[in-house]
Enzyme design. Structure first.
Site, PDB file in Angstrom:
ATOM      1  N   GLU A 191      38.058  36.590  58.499  1.00 13.50           N
ATOM      2  CA  GLU A 191      39.075  37.511  58.015  1.00 13.50           C
ATOM      3  C   GLU A 191      38.945  38.865  58.735  1.00 13.50           C
ATOM      4  O   GLU A 191      37.841  39.408  58.871  1.00 13.50           O
ATOM      5  CB  GLU A 191      38.893  37.699  56.506  1.00 13.50           C
ATOM      6  CG  GLU A 191      39.896  38.592  55.824  1.00 13.50           C
ATOM      7  CD  GLU A 191      39.718  38.613  54.306  1.00 13.50           C
ATOM      8  OE1 GLU A 191      40.509  39.289  53.633  1.00 13.50           O
ATOM      9  OE2 GLU A 191      38.785  37.942  53.794  1.00 13.50           O
TER      10      GLU A 191
ATOM     11  N   LYS B  50      48.005  37.172  53.638  1.00 16.05           N
ATOM     12  CA  LYS B  50      47.233  36.892  52.426  1.00 16.05           C
ATOM     13  C   LYS B  50      48.060  37.179  51.179  1.00 16.05           C
ATOM     14  O   LYS B  50      48.613  38.276  51.022  1.00 16.05           O
ATOM     15  CB  LYS B  50      45.963  37.746  52.437  1.00 16.05           C
ATOM     16  CG  LYS B  50      44.948  37.407  51.353  1.00 16.05           C
ATOM     17  CD  LYS B  50      43.667  38.211  51.571  1.00 16.05           C
ATOM     18  CE  LYS B  50      42.562  37.790  50.611  1.00 16.05           C
ATOM     19  NZ  LYS B  50      41.303  38.538  50.878  1.00 16.05           N
TER      20      LYS B  50
ATOM     21  N   CYS C 109      40.601  33.736  52.475  1.00 12.80           N
ATOM     22  CA  CYS C 109      39.566  34.125  51.507  1.00 12.80           C
ATOM     23  C   CYS C 109      39.938  33.843  50.049  1.00 12.80           C
ATOM     24  O   CYS C 109      39.953  32.701  49.625  1.00 12.80           O
ATOM     25  CB  CYS C 109      39.217  35.604  51.727  1.00 12.80           C
ATOM     26  SG  CYS C 109      37.661  36.124  50.958  1.00 12.80           S
TER      27      CYS C 109
END
Length: 269
Positions: A44, A117, A151
């Site tokens: 990330e 995200k 994540c």
């Protein structure tokens, strides 16, 4: 669908130093390609660093910006696809929202997929980023249907199941997993792979960065819940195969996706 050897670059690079991080990426691409990998996945926000405060906005760029062009050159040089994390500013206006994004570049340098995200973790991310709204982003790579999330997204089983229903074979999850949540890498990721019948590649940052301590433990888990490769707690490049024949057999034998009763799940939404 064919098999795809996938390499995971566990590294935090040098936070705030894009040029240095691109050099680390180039070296990793060379090593991964020499090992027969067709795909290299990075953590990330690998391009810029994670805990860099207002550097996030200063270094943010569009999906087709200079970072993408530099990664494309690396991909072409070594004949390998690359997934990397970066802060994305959708429009050039300095006041425009910034997304925590991950982009997949093909071995020919073409941009194959860009994901923002959707689930932001903690006060830090909510201060600097705007969440994305598209839960399933996919691309075809060497006959493998590749999906992307980032994540915290993978900790929501609904997200991974949506990918399963969309036919994702390999789910790439660049992450910045920090202490004391290492159980996600150790336990949650293999379970996600098993319950949704896919390969999951979870590639982490490592070491101290700002107020955070990233735990490493990057892994590639198979649809049987078995981890094919796992990194330790240091900077490391690991790789394993996404076995197409095994995935097909596993999906034929595992009843989860067949035995679903979606008519019962309305209250979930």
């Amino acid at each position: 669908m064919s098999s795809l050897r996938t390499a995971l670059l566990q590294s935090s690079g040098r936070p705030g130093d894009v040029a240095y991080n691109l050099r680390v990426l180039r070296d990793a691409a060379r090593e991964a390609a020499a090992a027969g990998a067709g795909l290299l996945a990075c953590p990330e926000l690998f391009l810029t660093g994670y805990a860099i405060g207002d550097g996030i906005h200063r270094l943010a760029e569009p999906a087709d910006g200079p970072g993408a062009r530099a990664v494309g050159e690396i991909a072409v040089e070594h004949g390998i696809a690359v997934l990397y994390g970066y802060p994305e500013r959708a429009v050039p206006d300095e006041g425009a929202p910034v997304h925590n994004s991950a982009q997949l570049i093909g071995p020919d340098g073409a941009r194959l997929a860009n994901y923002r995200k959707t689930h932001l973790f903690g006060c830090f991310e909510r201060e600097w980023f705007t969440p994305g709204e598209q839960p399933v982003v996919q691309a075809e790579l060497d006959g493998v249907r590749v999906g992307v999330m980032i994540c915290y997204d993978v900790e929501f089983p609904e997200n991974v199941r949506a990918h399963a229903l969309a036919g994702t074979d390999l789910l790439l999850v660049p992450t910045a997993q920090m202490h004391p949540f290492q159980f996600v890498a150790e336990s949650v990721i293999p379970v996600r792979a098993f319950e949704s019948q896919m390969y999951v590649a979870y590639v982490n940052r490592v070491g101290a960065e700002g107020e955070f301590e990233f735990v490493g433990l990057s892994c590639l888990a198979g649809p049987d819940g078995i981890v094919r490769t796992r990194a330790g707690r240091t900077e490391q490049l690991v790789h394993a195969d996404v076995d197409a024949a095994f995935l097909k057999e596993s999906r034929e034998n595992n009843p989860y996706l067949h035995d679903r009763r979606p008519e019962l799940y309305g209250p979930l939404t």
